[in-house]
Design an enzyme around this catalytic site. Structure first.
Site, short mmCIF file in Angstrom:
data_model
loop_
_atom_site.label_atom_id
_atom_site.label_comp_id
_atom_site.label_asym_id
_atom_site.label_seq_id
_atom_site.Cartn_x
_atom_site.Cartn_y
_atom_site.Cartn_z
N TYR A 21 0.64 -1.79 0.35
CA TYR A 21 0.44 -0.09 -0.60
C TYR A 21 0.95 1.50 0.04
CZ TYR A 21 -2.73 3.39 1.28
OH TYR A 21 -4.15 4.81 2.24
N GLU A 43 -12.26 6.71 4.62
CA GLU A 43 -11.99 7.17 5.98
C GLU A 43 -12.91 6.78 7.05
OE1 GLU A 43 -8.79 7.56 6.71
OE2 GLU A 43 -7.65 8.36 5.05
N TRP A 51 -6.45 1.62 10.39
CA TRP A 51 -6.47 1.95 8.65
C TRP A 51 -5.77 -0.21 8.36
CZ3 TRP A 51 -8.05 3.15 4.66
CH2 TRP A 51 -8.07 3.15 3.54
#
Length: 196
Positions: A21, A43, A51
């Protein structure tokens, strides 16, 4: 963490899913409305969570929300909400699910007024010269201003910290560490990026 002689941001070694990522997505400037909307939604779901939790479930979220096609998500009804609340592959938080549906409607309104989400969101790109060293803050004047404006337009779960994380990941800010091998790559990508 190191990759050959290349150093990554410290957070990229915190989970097995993070290096890829970090190396391929985080900080790359994006002007695609669907991808920008997706990130705002993810988000939203991340609020109060890690996350990594969201990243692991990202493909499930994409399937559940029609790959974040805001025109389709805006039409979700009570039956769709019920299905999502029973979907074990996503974060089953009713307030966040309803916020995403609401924000899909707001996204359509914004595109009618502004031409695109990208055109509106990129207006809030901070001046690099005003930012402190990388990885030293969680909000900025622009994320605070963007949060106020989106809330005024009826968006939900769009606080300044959420929007700063959005800016970091979508390339409005290059927050890679000074010694991270991706910092120069993102600088170059931002220089070559045609703002909407």
């Amino acid at each position: 963490m190191q990759m050959g002689d290349n150093h990554r941001c410290a957070w990229a070694s915190a989970a097995p899913d993070f290096p890829d990522y970090h190396d391929t997505e985080w900080g790359v400037p994006i002007d695609d409305d669907r991808r920008l909307f997706e990130k705002l939604c993810l988000e939203t779901f991340q609020s109060g969570l890690s996350w990594r939790t969201i990243l692991i479930k990202r493909e499930n979220f994409r399937r559940a929300f029609y790959h974040f096609d805001f025109n389709k998500v805006a039409l979700f009804d009570d039956n769709d909400v019920e299905k999502l609340l029973n979907n074990k592959g996503i974060v089953r938080n009713k307030r966040k699910i309803l916020a995403v549906i609401n924000n899909a409607k707001r996204a359509i309104e914004m595109i009618e007024i502004e031409g695109s989400l990208a055109a509106f969101l990129w207006r809030y790109e901070p001046d690099e010269n005003t930012l402190p060293p990388p990885e030293t803050q969680t909000t900025c004047e622009e994320s605070i201003a963007l949060s106020k404006e989106l809330k005024k337009r009826g968006w939900q779960f769009v606080g300044p910290t959420t929007l700063y994380a959005f800016m970091q990941s979508m390339g409005l800010i290059n927050d890679h560490a000074e010694d991270c091998f991706m910092r120069k790559k993102i600088d170059d990508a931002r220089k070559g990026f045609e703002r909407p």
